[in-house]
Design an enzyme around this catalytic site. Sequence first.
Site, PDB file in Angstrom:
ATOM      1  N   ASP A 132       0.836  -1.192   0.000  1.00 57.87           N
ATOM      2  CA  ASP A 132       0.000   0.000   0.000  1.00 57.87           C
ATOM      3  C   ASP A 132       0.878   1.252   0.000  1.00 57.87           C
ATOM      4  O   ASP A 132       1.972   1.256   0.559  1.00 57.87           O
ATOM      5  CB  ASP A 132      -0.906   0.026   1.233  1.00 57.87           C
ATOM      6  N   ARG A 182      -2.360  -0.937  -8.241  1.00 60.37           N
ATOM      7  CA  ARG A 182      -3.675  -0.469  -7.805  1.00 60.37           C
ATOM      8  C   ARG A 182      -3.679   1.051  -7.921  1.00 60.37           C
ATOM      9  O   ARG A 182      -2.815   1.726  -7.359  1.00 60.37           O
ATOM     10  CB  ARG A 182      -3.947  -0.887  -6.356  1.00 60.37           C
TER      11      ARG A 182
END
Length: 305
Positions: A132, A182
Amino acid sequence: MEKVLRDGFIYMSQNKTLNSLAKKYGLRFGASRFVAGEDFKTSVPTIRELNAKGLSVTVDHLGEFITTVAEANENRDEIVRAIEIMAEEKLDAYMSLKLTSLGFDISDELIEDNMRQILTTAKEVGVFVAIDMEDEARCEKTLDLFKKLKTDFEGLGTVIQSYLYRSEDDINHLAPLKPNLRIVKGAYKEPATVAFPEKEDVDHNYLKLVKLHLANGNYASIATHDDHMIDAVIEHVKLNNIPLDQFEFQMLYGIRVERQLELVRQGYKVRVYVPYGRDWYGYFMRRLAERPANVAFVLKGMVKR
C-alpha cells in the site's frame, strides 16, 4: 462543510492517543462496518462469504504508529501466518500491507528484511502481495523498495495515487517491470505543492493514469467507488478491446456492496479490500474522511448498540 469534515477526520486519524483508546475498546461505534475482525481467523468467514458471491479479496493487516523493532517483527509474523492460512484455506485472496507497520520508519535494513521474509513465504505458497502507498513523503522510498524487491519476487504489486503530480512519471518509470498497480485517488492530506487540491483535477488524472497503465499492457487494479469513474473505465476498455483479464475493479469492504455484485454479474472481476486487526483506528478515520456520508452509518450503528 465536506472539506472541513474530511480535514477533521484526517487530523484525527493521526492522533496517537485516540489510536491507543481504539485498540483498548475494540471495534465499537460502527468500525465493524468497515473492518472484518480483530484477527485473521475471525475474518476468514467474511472472506469465504465474499468469495461465495464471486468477489475476490485483498486482505490488509492494519497497523500504524509502529515505533519499535519488536512491534514491526510482531506484525511481520502476523502477516506471514495470515498468508499461510490463505493458502491452507484456499481463499481467493491476497495480502496488502503498509510498510510503516513493518519498520519502514525505523531502518532500511529492518524493512527490507521483514519484506523479504513475507515475500519468501508468499512465493512458496502462491499468494500475491501488494504494498500500500502512504503519504507523499514516503512515496519515493516506497517505490525504490518496490523496484528492488520486484526483481526477486514476481508476485508483488504496489499503489499509485492520482492526487499526486508525480504519479504519471511513476507509472512510466515502473512500466518496464510489468507491474500490477492499484490506482487510487489518495486519502492523505497533502499540500498543493505535491498534490492536486481540486477534486476535478484528481478525477481527471485518475482516468489518465488508468488509461496510461492499460496502454502499457500492464495489469490495473482500479480502486474506486465513483460511478462516473467506473463507467468511464468500462467505456474505455470496450472501445480499445482491452481484455477482461488485464484489469479488475476494487472496492472497500462495507461500501457500495450492491455495486460490487452488479459488476460481477456484468462479467467484471471485483476485489474487495478487507482490513482486519486491532490497529484499525487510522484506517477507519480515513474512510470517514473519504466519504463523510459514512458517518451516518456509524451513528446508526452506535444507536443500535
